[in-house]
Each structure stands twice: as C-alpha cells, then as structure tokens.
Scaffold this motif. Structure first.
Motif, PDB file in Angstrom:
ATOM      1  N   LEU A 372       6.392  11.748   1.378  1.00 41.62           N
ATOM      2  CA  LEU A 372       4.949  11.250   1.824  1.00 41.62           C
ATOM      3  C   LEU A 372       4.220  11.235   0.490  1.00 41.62           C
ATOM      4  O   LEU A 372       3.579  10.181   0.422  1.00 41.62           O
ATOM      5  CB  LEU A 372       4.443  12.069   3.039  1.00 41.62           C
ATOM      6  CG  LEU A 372       2.890  11.771   3.370  1.00 41.62           C
ATOM      7  CD1 LEU A 372       3.079  10.372   3.881  1.00 41.62           C
ATOM      8  CD2 LEU A 372       2.541  12.727   4.391  1.00 41.62           C
ATOM      9  N   ASP A 373       4.316  12.157  -0.279  1.00 40.94           N
ATOM     10  CA  ASP A 373       3.468  12.366  -1.619  1.00 40.94           C
ATOM     11  C   ASP A 373       3.618  11.049  -2.463  1.00 40.94           C
ATOM     12  O   ASP A 373       2.478  10.589  -2.870  1.00 40.94           O
ATOM     13  CB  ASP A 373       3.567  13.757  -2.305  1.00 40.94           C
ATOM     14  CG  ASP A 373       3.102  14.996  -1.531  1.00 40.94           C
ATOM     15  OD1 ASP A 373       2.284  14.731  -0.528  1.00 40.94           O
ATOM     16  OD2 ASP A 373       3.323  16.125  -1.856  1.00 40.94           O
ATOM     17  N   LEU A 376       1.899   8.129  -0.823  1.00 43.30           N
ATOM     18  CA  LEU A 376       0.450   8.127  -0.752  1.00 43.30           C
ATOM     19  C   LEU A 376       0.109   7.907  -2.153  1.00 43.30           C
ATOM     20  O   LEU A 376      -0.943   7.077  -2.440  1.00 43.30           O
ATOM     21  CB  LEU A 376       0.132   9.477  -0.599  1.00 43.30           C
ATOM     22  CG  LEU A 376       0.292   9.877   0.894  1.00 43.30           C
ATOM     23  CD1 LEU A 376      -0.270  11.242   1.336  1.00 43.30           C
ATOM     24  CD2 LEU A 376      -0.365   8.775   2.093  1.00 43.30           C
ATOM     25  N   LYS A 377       0.812   8.129  -3.166  1.00 43.45           N
ATOM     26  CA  LYS A 377       0.575   7.870  -4.590  1.00 43.45           C
ATOM     27  C   LYS A 377       0.543   6.513  -4.940  1.00 43.45           C
ATOM     28  O   LYS A 377      -0.549   6.112  -5.728  1.00 43.45           O
ATOM     29  CB  LYS A 377       1.286   8.738  -5.425  1.00 43.45           C
ATOM     30  CG  LYS A 377       1.281   8.714  -7.163  1.00 43.45           C
ATOM     31  CD  LYS A 377       2.009   9.363  -7.899  1.00 43.45           C
ATOM     32  CE  LYS A 377       1.610   9.289  -9.275  1.00 43.45           C
ATOM     33  NZ  LYS A 377       1.988   7.894 -10.048  1.00 43.45           N
ATOM     34  N   MET A 379       0.028   4.136  -2.657  1.00 36.72           N
ATOM     35  CA  MET A 379      -1.112   3.544  -2.017  1.00 36.72           C
ATOM     36  C   MET A 379      -2.304   3.516  -2.812  1.00 36.72           C
ATOM     37  O   MET A 379      -3.082   2.727  -2.634  1.00 36.72           O
ATOM     38  CB  MET A 379      -1.127   4.061  -0.589  1.00 36.72           C
ATOM     39  CG  MET A 379      -0.169   3.843   0.496  1.00 36.72           C
ATOM     40  SD  MET A 379      -0.494   4.713   2.107  1.00 36.72           S
ATOM     41  CE  MET A 379      -2.233   3.802   2.589  1.00 36.72           C
ATOM     42  N   THR A 409       1.159   0.680   2.830  1.00 32.26           N
ATOM     43  CA  THR A 409       0.661   1.212   3.977  1.00 32.26           C
ATOM     44  C   THR A 409       1.487   1.275   5.309  1.00 32.26           C
ATOM     45  O   THR A 409       1.303   2.315   5.918  1.00 32.26           O
ATOM     46  CB  THR A 409      -0.615   0.249   4.426  1.00 32.26           C
ATOM     47  OG1 THR A 409      -1.652   0.330   3.113  1.00 32.26           O
ATOM     48  CG2 THR A 409      -1.470   0.910   5.520  1.00 32.26           C
ATOM     49  N   MET A 412       3.787   3.995   4.897  1.00 24.91           N
ATOM     50  CA  MET A 412       3.153   5.472   5.347  1.00 24.91           C
ATOM     51  C   MET A 412       2.993   5.153   6.772  1.00 24.91           C
ATOM     52  O   MET A 412       3.229   6.480   7.372  1.00 24.91           O
ATOM     53  CB  MET A 412       1.882   5.243   4.713  1.00 24.91           C
ATOM     54  CG  MET A 412       1.086   6.350   5.242  1.00 24.91           C
ATOM     55  SD  MET A 412       0.025   6.287   6.702  1.00 24.91           S
ATOM     56  CE  MET A 412      -1.058   5.179   6.122  1.00 24.91           C
TER      57      MET A 412
END
Length: 430
Positions: A372-373, A376-377, A379, A409, A412
């Motif tokens: 996930l990290d 998100l980075k 994104m 997105t 995610m």
C-alpha cells in the motif's frame, strides 16, 4: 405535497454497540442485524427511517456510522440520524453516510453552539432538532426556525399547540402502543408524522395501516399522479406496457405491464407493481426474490399508451440473475463505442484480476507486491504531475496525467476493496 397535509409513518432504530435495542429498555436486543431491520421497514412501506446512535465511545460511533452507510444502501426511503452529535465532523459523517438530515439534540448545550455552523455549512434543509418539550421550543424558537427544517418531539405533548408556536414541520416520537393514540397524533394538523414504539414494531404493515388512517380521514403520504389510469391508452386487455429503467445509470432493466390495480398499488406504496399475464394477478416486483424496485419517476410517452418507470433496483431485475433482462445480443455494430462507466469498470476488473491471478512482468502486480505505501507514493506523484501539467498550455498532457492518476487510484481501490459502485453511492448520497 405538504407535510402538514400528508402524514408519514417513520419507524425508529436505536443503535447501541452495533445492535438495535428495544425502546426504553437498553438491556434488551431488538435485532442483531440492524441493516436487515432497516431494509425490512423500507420493504414494508415505511415513509422515512429515524436512526438514533446511542454510542458513547469513538469506536462504537464509527461502527454506527458504517451501519448507517450500509442501511442507506439497502433502503429506498430517506433516513434521519441523530445521537451524540458534538461537532461539525459528526454531522459531516452522518450526511456523507447517506442520511437526508442530521438531528441535533437540543437538550445538550453543544447543539446550541453547533447548529448555526452546520446549517451554514450543509444547508438548513439537512439539519433537524430533537426536543423534549415545548419549553425548549419557546426558549430556542428563533434559532430553530432560522437554522433547521424539522423538529422531532421526543415525548407526548399537547399536539394542537405545536401549530400555534412554529411552522417548522414536526414529527412526534411516542412510546404509546395504543392504536387510537397513534390516530390522535396523526390527526393533529401541526404534525407531519409519527414514530416510536408502535410504528417500529417488526410486524407493522405500513400500507395496511395507512388504509386504516385514510378511512378515518387522515391523508397519508403517497405518490400523487398528475394523470389517472383512465387517461392512459390501454390495449385490448386493459393493460399498459411499462419500460423499466435504472434511475441512476439509465440502463434498461425490463419490460412489464400494468393494469389499474397495479398502477394504483405503485402510487400507494412506492413499490413497482405490475400485472402478471401468465399468473393473471397482481405482481409486486421482488415479493418472492427480494429484488424490489422502488419508483423514482413514472413518465407517460407522447401518446399516453406506454410508461417509462425510472426505478431504484435492489438486486437483479431479471429472473435469470442478470442485472437486466436485455442481454441477448442480436445485432451489434463494430463501430467503436466508449462509455466512461464501462471503461472504468473494465480497467478496474482487469486490475482486480491481476490481484487474484498475478502475471509475470505486470506493473500492476509489481505495485501489489510492494504494498500500500508504494501505491500511495505513486498516487501522490501522479497528483503532483496533474498540477504541473495544468500549468502548461498543452491540454493533452493533463489528460495523460489524469489517466495515470486514475489507474493508480484504481490499484489502491482494489487493494482496499473499494469498488466504483461504492464511489457512485457516495457521490449520489451527497
């Protein structure tokens, strides 16, 4: 339709620790499945659902908000939500969970301090207040009328006095179980509806009870038609064809027929009702499958010989399990056709498939593997690229960056198990 003329039946759910509890008996569980209880009230013909969150801890309040969100996705009636609202963020969560209105408890001082702020932020039509008695109304009448659009009285009181004090629509919550007392409440010209112990019974038949009210001259909330069934042109058997369409995405779901009885039943209950030509009787869509249809718009064509019903469809429209009855393609033009919803859903499903069935060398699987990290980075990086591109004169660059951002997105979303349907529900609720 005037709230003062047409009365509503509003069952109430009290939530504590994720369960529905009995009225005036905090130790007894009324229902373990709060969402199913809400759906039951909606399916049985209630007009509006009142929800009180009695949670004390933040964790229990989050559970309650999640339940409110789930309830609003399965019911076809509006909801009003109150209980332990202390700040603007509480109101925001309630409204974003799909409630029509947030209810401030005016027996608590923080509500007096909060009402102007939340009314200015969300609009007075999204704010209501609950009062214990007339004294609170007399003391705060000006602020209530200026910043709210509904009053819910939480105890029995002198009903006829309400209309002399305020014109804000008022609803009475009562613990009485006597049917005659409920009739008395609804007969008051100043009361728009009733809630409480009697109205919230699990075996309450709202359509049948409305008929009892109508027999006493109490006008109950129903859909009002601008034309009568007599104005429609029927076929030789007295039927009118109905094309049924999803009111949100405009997808054609099915085709059926109405006679006068089905037409009137649809107006009276809000549930799409047809005449079954094979069974030769009234057919409430969903009465056996649970896949009910709730009418949003009923429109006659130019010749008044066919109807278009725009509905909220619960579950699948087709008895085969398909969303729509129209799925057998006969002719299909090869011309390229791109629908935004279809493209987003297609890309989402491809990403979801990569998650379940990894493919060697797939960039999507690389992101899932990193976690996930990393997603998100990426994104964040793509969001920055959109900002930079928007400052440049070439609009084409913006399109590329938005497409990249949407892709990441969706990665995610798959990782966090969020669907486009979830997003559409959230947007439509706002």
């Amino acid at each position: 339709m005037s709230y003062m003329s047409y009365k509503t039946l509003n069952p109430c759910i009290l939530i504590s620790k994720g369960k529905a509890i009995h009225w005036f008996d905090d130790d007894r569980i009324f229902s373990d499945d709060v969402v199913q209880l809400a759906k039951h009230y909606s399916d049985m013909g209630a007009d509006e659902l009142i929800i009180f969150d009695l949670s004390e801890t933040e964790s229990d309040k989050e559970i309650a908000i999640d339940l409110v969100r789930k309830m609003n996705r399965v019911i076809s009636i509006p909801s009003i939500v109150g209980g332990n609202i202390r700040r603007l963020e509480d109101v925001k969560k309630i409204l974003y969970a799909g409630a029509r209105r947030a209810l401030l408890n005016f027996s608590k001082p923080e509500s007096l301090d909060l009402i102007e702020e939340v009314s200015n932020r969300f609009g007075k039509d999204r704010i209501g207040v609950s009062l214990r008695d007339f004294d609170e109304l007399y003391k705060q009448q000006n602020i209530i009328e200026q910043f709210s659009s509904e009053i819910i009285f939480m105890h029995r009181l002198d009903l006829d006095s309400i209309g002399y004090v305020t014109e804000v629509p008022s609803l009475v919550v009562t613990d009485v179980m006597e049917q005659e007392e409920v009739f008395r409440v609804l007969s008051s010209k100043a009361v728009k509806g009733v809630s409480g112990k009697f109205i919230s019974q699990k075996d309450m038949g709202y359509v049948a009870f409305k008929e009892l009210c109508e027999a006493r001259g109490i006008q109950m909330s129903t859909y009002e038609s601008t034309i009568s069934f007599e104005d429609l042109k029927k076929d030789a058997t007295g039927l009118v064809p109905v094309i049924v369409q999803d009111y949100k995405n405009k997808q054609v779901l099915m085709m059926a027929y109405m006679n006068e009885d089905a037409f009137d039943h649809t107006l009276r209950t809000g549930q799409m009702t047809y005449y079954s030509r094979s069974r030769k009787k009234r057919w409430v869509k969903g009465e056996t499958s649970g896949n009910y249809q709730y009418v949003k718009h009923l429109i006659a064509d130019c010749d008044s010989d066919a109807l278009l019903a725009q509905v909220e469809q619960l579950g699948s429209a087709c008895h085969t399990g398909n969303v729509t009855c129209f799925f057998n393609k006969i002719i299909e033009n090869d011309a390229e056709h791109k629908n935004l919803n279809d493209v987003l859903e297609s890309v989402y499903h491809t990403i979801h498939d990569r998650k379940i069935n990894p493919k060697v060398g797939s960039y999507t699987n690389y992101l899932f593997d990193k976690g996930l990290d990393k997603i998100l980075k990426k994104m964040g990086e793509e969001a920055s690229e959109i900002i930079i591109a928007a400052k440049n004169p070439n609009a084409e660059e913006i399109k590329y960056e938005i497409a990249d951002f949407l892709y990441h997105t969706m990665v995610m979303m798959v990782e966090r198990q969020i669907t486009w349907e979830d997003i559409l529900y959230e947007l439509s609720d706002r």
